[in-house]
Design an enzyme around this catalytic site. Structure first.
Site, short mmCIF file in Angstrom:
data_model
loop_
_atom_site.label_atom_id
_atom_site.label_comp_id
_atom_site.label_asym_id
_atom_site.label_seq_id
_atom_site.Cartn_x
_atom_site.Cartn_y
_atom_site.Cartn_z
N LYS A 1 4.33 2.62 4.21
CA LYS A 1 5.74 2.63 4.71
C LYS A 1 6.71 2.42 3.52
O LYS A 1 7.87 2.80 3.68
CB LYS A 1 5.98 1.65 5.80
N ARG B 1 21.59 -8.34 21.94
CA ARG B 1 20.50 -8.60 20.62
C ARG B 1 21.29 -9.55 19.69
O ARG B 1 22.34 -9.50 19.36
CB ARG B 1 19.94 -7.12 20.08
N TYR C 1 2.21 -6.03 19.37
CA TYR C 1 2.83 -6.52 18.14
C TYR C 1 3.09 -8.04 18.14
O TYR C 1 2.59 -8.74 17.29
CB TYR C 1 4.20 -5.87 18.18
N ALA D 1 2.95 -5.48 7.44
CA ALA D 1 2.63 -5.45 8.72
C ALA D 1 3.15 -4.23 9.39
O ALA D 1 4.05 -3.69 8.77
CB ALA D 1 3.05 -6.62 9.73
N ASN E 1 -4.10 -4.30 11.19
CA ASN E 1 -3.04 -4.53 9.96
C ASN E 1 -2.32 -5.57 10.19
O ASN E 1 -2.32 -6.40 9.10
CB ASN E 1 -2.18 -3.40 10.01
N ARG F 1 15.10 0.87 28.88
CA ARG F 1 13.73 1.14 28.07
C ARG F 1 12.76 0.15 28.41
O ARG F 1 13.24 -1.16 28.68
CB ARG F 1 13.82 1.20 26.51
N LEU G 1 18.58 0.52 16.75
CA LEU G 1 19.79 0.88 17.17
C LEU G 1 20.86 1.34 16.03
O LEU G 1 21.35 2.27 16.04
CB LEU G 1 20.45 -0.13 18.05
N ASN H 1 0.79 -1.34 -0.04
CA ASN H 1 0.04 0.16 0.06
C ASN H 1 0.62 1.17 0.06
O ASN H 1 0.57 2.40 0.03
CB ASN H 1 -0.97 -0.05 1.17
N LEU H 2 2.04 1.01 0.06
CA LEU H 2 3.35 2.11 0.01
C LEU H 2 2.95 3.17 1.21
O LEU H 2 3.43 4.34 1.20
CB LEU H 2 3.06 2.95 -1.32
N1 UFG Z 1 18.61 0.82 22.12
C1 UFG Z 1 19.48 1.55 22.36
N2 UFG Z 1 19.14 3.12 22.09
C2 UFG Z 1 18.35 3.36 21.17
C3 UFG Z 1 17.89 2.17 20.47
C4 UFG Z 1 17.93 1.12 20.96
O1 UFG Z 1 20.17 1.41 23.54
O2 UFG Z 1 18.27 4.47 20.76
C5 UFG Z 1 19.06 -0.46 22.43
C6 UFG Z 1 17.65 -1.36 23.08
O3 UFG Z 1 17.62 -1.22 24.50
C7 UFG Z 1 18.01 -2.90 22.58
C8 UFG Z 1 18.84 -2.50 21.30
O4 UFG Z 1 19.46 -1.30 21.27
O5 UFG Z 1 18.73 -3.42 23.57
C9 UFG Z 1 18.16 -2.96 20.16
O6 UFG Z 1 17.10 -2.13 19.96
P1 UFG Z 1 16.26 -1.95 18.71
O7 UFG Z 1 15.14 -1.00 19.07
O8 UFG Z 1 17.10 -1.66 17.61
O9 UFG Z 1 15.45 -3.55 18.58
P2 UFG Z 1 14.68 -4.17 19.62
O10 UFG Z 1 15.55 -5.28 19.90
O11 UFG Z 1 13.98 -3.54 20.46
O12 UFG Z 1 13.65 -4.84 18.85
C10 UFG Z 1 13.49 -6.05 17.90
C11 UFG Z 1 12.80 -6.00 16.71
C12 UFG Z 1 11.47 -6.24 16.98
C13 UFG Z 1 10.82 -7.10 17.90
C14 UFG Z 1 11.74 -7.04 19.22
C15 UFG Z 1 11.29 -7.96 20.16
O13 UFG Z 1 13.24 -4.91 15.90
O14 UFG Z 1 10.55 -6.14 15.71
O15 UFG Z 1 13.04 -7.13 18.99
O16 UFG Z 1 11.61 -7.85 21.32
F1 UFG Z 1 9.58 -7.13 18.19
#
Ligand code: UFG
Length: 330
Positions: A35, A220, A142, A76, A93, A280, A189, A32-33
């Site tokens: 995003k 991660r 989610y 999604a 969605n 967070r 991140l 659907n464009l």
């Molecule tokens: N982080 C920071 N600073 C930021 C952003 C992220 O320290 O500005 C840290 C977060 O705390 C985390 C890591 O970097 O430890 C990665 O964070 P992201 O937001 O990049 O990704 P997430 O691990 O939160 O999210 C991922 C996937 C999601 C999924 C989720 C499940 O992107 O789709 O894991 O927990 F749902």
């Protein structure tokens, strides 16, 4: 094969389309464009602009006209925080639109689906790395909506003979030569770290440094978007015989937030300003998925496991495209 990709103009979808075309599949993109971006869709794919939330008419017609044999479903919403603030948006969605897709597939007699799910279905894991048989217990809408769609797949298989492969993964990262990641707003991140390197944001906030991990920051499981795309394509192979659920992960000890920042400093040669912030909400200390099952059953082997390769690819793309219009969102 003749394959339809929903969300094929998004970050992961556009790379799936590139890889499908490299493997000589015939591809139709349905997006659907909202995003995604049309210019990131390969010129060798047919593009249909459509929204699954509006029902299946256009989709049924597209599936029939192009004699589609299998669907890869990536369309999604995917922001954990936003899903908590607005669950209705995620149910609409990720569940309602998904059911519209399944019903259109029934109508057009398409019986094979690869679903881009999430390891967020596991919630706060009981052990690491997470395997497919571990308890699912999402901690946000989610993950809950992705799990709801997976449950529907199970019953559609039993009743209607649908075959599916569901892929559960955490941190998609990196870029292909033409398609990369920059969400609006950006929360992930690696893109934030690269924006900080370029001075587009003043610093990266490190969300907590008092976790019980090797350097106090969260661990991660970063997985290269090309390796992810290839797993989606490999999963098509099983659908003649059976359905399956597979985790996808980087396979090692994962990477801490500090390791990501240090690696990005090495790759870019630039200083990345950081500030230590609060934890967070909802962030587990460690999230790592085991990929043993997909490796042993389908022979999936990630090519870009090394964080340096992931960040190098993201950096190349960021320098090339973020000043132009070609900015991707999932
Ligand atoms: N982080 C920071 N600073 C930021 C952003 C992220 O320290 O500005 C840290 C977060 O705390 C985390 C890591 O970097 O430890 C990665 O964070 P992201 O937001 O990049 O990704 P997430 O691990 O939160 O999210 C991922 C996937 C999601 C999924 C989720 C499940 O992107 O789709 O894991 O927990 F749902």
């Amino acid at each position: 094969m003749k394959i339809l990709v929903t969300g094929g103009a998004g970050y992961i979808g556009s790379v799936v389309v590139e890889e499908l075309i490299k493997s000589n599949h015939s591809v139709t993109v349905f997006d659907n464009l909202e995003k995604g971006h049309l210019e990131s869709v390969s010129e060798r794919a047919e593009f249909v602009e459509g929204d699954l939330r509006k029902g299946g008419e256009l989709l049924i017609e597209t599936l029939r006209r192009n004699e589609i044999e299998a669907v890869i479903h990536l369309a999604a919403y995917s922001l954990v925080g936003e899903s908590g603030e607005n669950p209705a948006k995620y149910y609409q969605n990720n569940v309602v639109a998904g059911l519209n897709l399944l019903d259109a597939m029934r109508e057009a007699e398409v019986k094979k689906l690869v679903f881009s799910s999430t390891a967020a279905v596991y919630g706060e894991p009981e052990k690491q790395p997470i395997t497919e048989s571990d308890r699912v217990s999402p901690t946000n809408p989610y993950g809950e909506t992705k799990l709801a769609f997976e449950s529907a797949l199970r019953w559609y298989e039993t009743a209607y003979g649908l075959r599916y492969a569901s892929l559960r993964y955490f941190n998609a990262a990196g870029a292909s030569a033409n398609c990369g990641e920059l969400h609006e707003p950006e929360t992930h991140l690696i893109p934030l770290v690269l924006q900080a390197a370029l001075g587009k944001i003043p610093h990266v906030s490190v969300f907590g440094e008092d976790y019980k991990t090797r350097d106090g920051t969260c661990v991660r499981d970063y997985i290269h978007v090309i390796d992810l795309a290839r797993a989606h394509i490999l999963a098509l192979d099983i659908l003649d015989e059976r359905s399956a659920i597979y985790n996808l992960g980087c396979g090692g000890a994962g990477y801490t937030v500090r390791e990501v920042i240090e690696t990005a400093e090495n790759v870019t040669g630039l200083k990345i300003p950081t500030k230590i912030g609060e934890r967070r909400a909802g962030d587990p200390a460690v999230l790592i998925a085991s990929s043993d099952k997909i490796k042993s059953e389908l022979g999936w082997q990630p090519e870009f496991q090394d964080l340096r390769l992931i960040i190098e690819s993201a950096w190349k793309w960021t320098k090339k495209y973020t000043t132009k219009a070609k900015i991707q969102t999932k």
